[in-house]
Scaffold this motif. Structure first.
Motif, short mmCIF file in Angstrom:
data_model
loop_
_atom_site.label_atom_id
_atom_site.label_comp_id
_atom_site.label_asym_id
_atom_site.label_seq_id
_atom_site.Cartn_x
_atom_site.Cartn_y
_atom_site.Cartn_z
N ARG A 1 -25.23 7.23 26.65
CA ARG A 1 -25.41 8.51 27.34
C ARG A 1 -24.94 9.62 26.42
O ARG A 1 -24.03 9.41 25.62
N PRO A 2 -25.54 10.79 26.54
CA PRO A 2 -25.06 11.90 25.71
C PRO A 2 -23.65 12.31 26.10
O PRO A 2 -23.30 12.31 27.27
N GLY A 3 -22.86 12.62 25.09
CA GLY A 3 -21.51 13.13 25.32
C GLY A 3 -21.49 14.60 24.97
O GLY A 3 -22.52 15.28 24.97
N ARG A 4 -20.33 15.10 24.66
CA ARG A 4 -20.22 16.51 24.28
C ARG A 4 -20.70 16.70 22.84
O ARG A 4 -20.39 15.90 21.97
N GLY A 5 -21.43 17.75 22.64
CA GLY A 5 -21.93 18.04 21.30
C GLY A 5 -22.86 16.95 20.82
O GLY A 5 -23.77 16.53 21.53
N ASP A 6 -22.61 16.44 19.62
CA ASP A 6 -23.47 15.39 19.07
C ASP A 6 -22.89 14.00 19.29
O ASP A 6 -23.33 13.04 18.68
N HIS A 7 -21.89 13.89 20.16
CA HIS A 7 -21.26 12.60 20.43
C HIS A 7 -22.04 11.82 21.48
O HIS A 7 -22.78 12.36 22.27
N THR A 8 -21.83 10.52 21.48
CA THR A 8 -22.47 9.62 22.42
C THR A 8 -21.39 8.79 23.09
O THR A 8 -20.34 8.55 22.51
N LYS A 9 -21.65 8.34 24.32
CA LYS A 9 -20.72 7.43 24.97
C LYS A 9 -21.50 6.30 25.60
O LYS A 9 -22.70 6.42 25.87
N PRO B 1 -16.24 6.46 24.30
CA PRO B 1 -16.91 7.25 23.27
C PRO B 1 -17.31 6.33 22.12
O PRO B 1 -16.63 5.35 21.83
#
Length: 103
Positions: free
Chosen positions: A15-23, A41
């Motif tokens: 799933r998309p996280g904050r900014g360009d991060h993924t979780k 994360p």
């Protein structure tokens, strides 16, 4: 990458996280039939031993053998759901140290 692959084999999805991060997120019903969310994360690079232990705890108390079993198919997503379903919400909150993440 192997931890991410093992968690995906257990039913976690990206799933998309904050900014360009993924979780990675997984929602599994526990013993009282209420859904319990597990989320991590996804970072690149080596994972320190303490972080690895925290991932196992936050996945509901998985053992390293179970996580490795997910890579070779010995421990499946159905096994993981049964593993979590055997625990109460209170027990999962204690194991995960109250770290419940909202999707």
């Amino acid at each position: 990458k192997q931890i991410t692959r093992a968690l995906r084999a257990l039913g976690y999805s990206a799933r998309p996280g904050r900014g360009d991060h993924t979780k990675l997120l997984c929602e599994v019903p526990c013993a009282d039939e209420q859904p319990f969310r597990f989320s991590f994360p996804v970072d690149r690079g080596a994972i320190p031993p303490g972080t690895f232990a925290a991932i196992l705890d936050q996945a509901g108390g998985l053992t390293e053998e179970q996580l490795c079993g997910a890579l070779d198919g010995a421990f499946t997503a159905e096994d993981y759901r049964g593993f979590i379903a055997s625990k109460s919400r209170a027990e999962l909150l204690r194991i995960t140290r109250g770290r419940r993440f909202q999707g």
